[in-house]
Scaffold this motif. Sequence first.
Motif, PDB file in Angstrom:
ATOM      1  N   SER A  87       0.821  -1.205   0.000  1.00 38.17           N
ATOM      2  CA  SER A  87       0.000   0.000   0.000  1.00 38.17           C
ATOM      3  C   SER A  87       0.861   1.263   0.000  1.00 38.17           C
ATOM      4  O   SER A  87       1.809   1.374   0.738  1.00 38.17           O
ATOM      5  CB  SER A  87      -0.914   0.010   1.232  1.00 38.17           C
ATOM      6  N   ALA A  89      -0.914   4.199   0.169  1.00 41.52           N
ATOM      7  CA  ALA A  89      -1.885   5.188   0.654  1.00 41.52           C
ATOM      8  C   ALA A  89      -1.301   5.981   1.817  1.00 41.52           C
ATOM      9  O   ALA A  89      -0.632   5.433   2.678  1.00 41.52           O
ATOM     10  CB  ALA A  89      -3.162   4.486   1.107  1.00 41.52           C
ATOM     11  N   LYS A  90      -1.578   7.276   1.793  1.00 42.99           N
ATOM     12  CA  LYS A  90      -1.115   8.146   2.873  1.00 42.99           C
ATOM     13  C   LYS A  90      -2.061   7.985   4.048  1.00 42.99           C
ATOM     14  O   LYS A  90      -3.221   7.670   3.886  1.00 42.99           O
ATOM     15  CB  LYS A  90      -1.126   9.605   2.408  1.00 42.99           C
ATOM     16  N   THR A  91      -1.559   8.231   5.230  1.00 40.07           N
ATOM     17  CA  THR A  91      -2.416   8.141   6.409  1.00 40.07           C
ATOM     18  C   THR A  91      -3.252   9.402   6.510  1.00 40.07           C
ATOM     19  O   THR A  91      -2.779  10.497   6.266  1.00 40.07           O
ATOM     20  CB  THR A  91      -1.601   7.983   7.702  1.00 40.07           C
ATOM     21  N   VAL A  92      -4.511   9.227   6.852  1.00 41.61           N
ATOM     22  CA  VAL A  92      -5.448  10.326   6.979  1.00 41.61           C
ATOM     23  C   VAL A  92      -5.898  10.378   8.423  1.00 41.61           C
ATOM     24  O   VAL A  92      -6.215   9.350   9.015  1.00 41.61           O
ATOM     25  CB  VAL A  92      -6.659  10.103   6.042  1.00 41.61           C
ATOM     26  N   THR A 117     -11.634  11.126   2.081  1.00 41.84           N
ATOM     27  CA  THR A 117     -10.328  10.492   2.252  1.00 41.84           C
ATOM     28  C   THR A 117      -9.384  10.905   1.129  1.00 41.84           C
ATOM     29  O   THR A 117      -8.239  11.290   1.368  1.00 41.84           O
ATOM     30  CB  THR A 117     -10.469   8.953   2.269  1.00 41.84           C
ATOM     31  N   THR A 118      -9.881  10.859  -0.092  1.00 45.12           N
ATOM     32  CA  THR A 118      -9.053  11.221  -1.248  1.00 45.12           C
ATOM     33  C   THR A 118      -8.631  12.684  -1.180  1.00 45.12           C
ATOM     34  O   THR A 118      -7.475  13.019  -1.450  1.00 45.12           O
ATOM     35  CB  THR A 118      -9.820  10.938  -2.551  1.00 45.12           C
ATOM     36  N   GLU A 136      -5.963  13.079   1.429  1.00 41.62           N
ATOM     37  CA  GLU A 136      -4.686  12.567   0.937  1.00 41.62           C
ATOM     38  C   GLU A 136      -4.050  13.547  -0.043  1.00 41.62           C
ATOM     39  O   GLU A 136      -2.863  13.837   0.030  1.00 41.62           O
ATOM     40  CB  GLU A 136      -4.877  11.203   0.263  1.00 41.62           C
ATOM     41  N   ASN A 168      -2.501  16.551   1.599  1.00 40.66           N
ATOM     42  CA  ASN A 168      -1.551  16.198   2.665  1.00 40.66           C
ATOM     43  C   ASN A 168      -2.121  16.436   4.061  1.00 40.66           C
ATOM     44  O   ASN A 168      -1.436  16.920   4.948  1.00 40.66           O
ATOM     45  CB  ASN A 168      -0.234  16.948   2.486  1.00 40.66           C
ATOM     46  N   GLY A 169      -3.402  16.130   4.229  1.00 42.00           N
ATOM     47  CA  GLY A 169      -4.038  16.226   5.538  1.00 42.00           C
ATOM     48  C   GLY A 169      -4.549  17.607   5.899  1.00 42.00           C
ATOM     49  O   GLY A 169      -5.087  17.801   6.978  1.00 42.00           O
TER      50      GLY A 169
END
Length: 144
Positions: free
Chosen positions: A30, A32-35, A54-55, A58, A61-62
């Motif tokens: 994965s 995927a960045k952490t959210v 979520t997208t 991401e 950048n949060g």
Amino acid sequence: AASAASAAKESASGGGGKPPGAKKKPAPVSTAKTVSLESLKTLTDMGFEETAATTALEASNGNIDQAVVMLSAAATAAPAESMDPGSPRAPATKPPRKRQLEALQEKVNMLTAMGFSEKQAKDALDASGGEVESAVEILTKRAA
């Protein structure tokens, strides 16, 4: 002899100093960045779909403010019906139900404060397409 057999097993299995029988863990696939769950909850409470929120988080950048701008821009750029529901920036298919109900209740409260019943207020708002002024005209014409 036993240590020679262990060394042979270790070199055959890609060893690297791990005990015999220990398996090497595959690298995480994965990307995927952490959210932040708190940020995600904030956006879903605002009425955005979890996937879109979520997208957006991401992509920003949060940064929740940027995510809201992105989600709002996507909502106003095209009607929800014409957007691909799988699109990462697609808003909820309809304006958030909670906001719709709050807006309706506020209008009903205005009309009931004028002395009309809640049923009369809702019926008049329904007949007027949600326009308070038109609903008042409908209600005053009925009373006359």
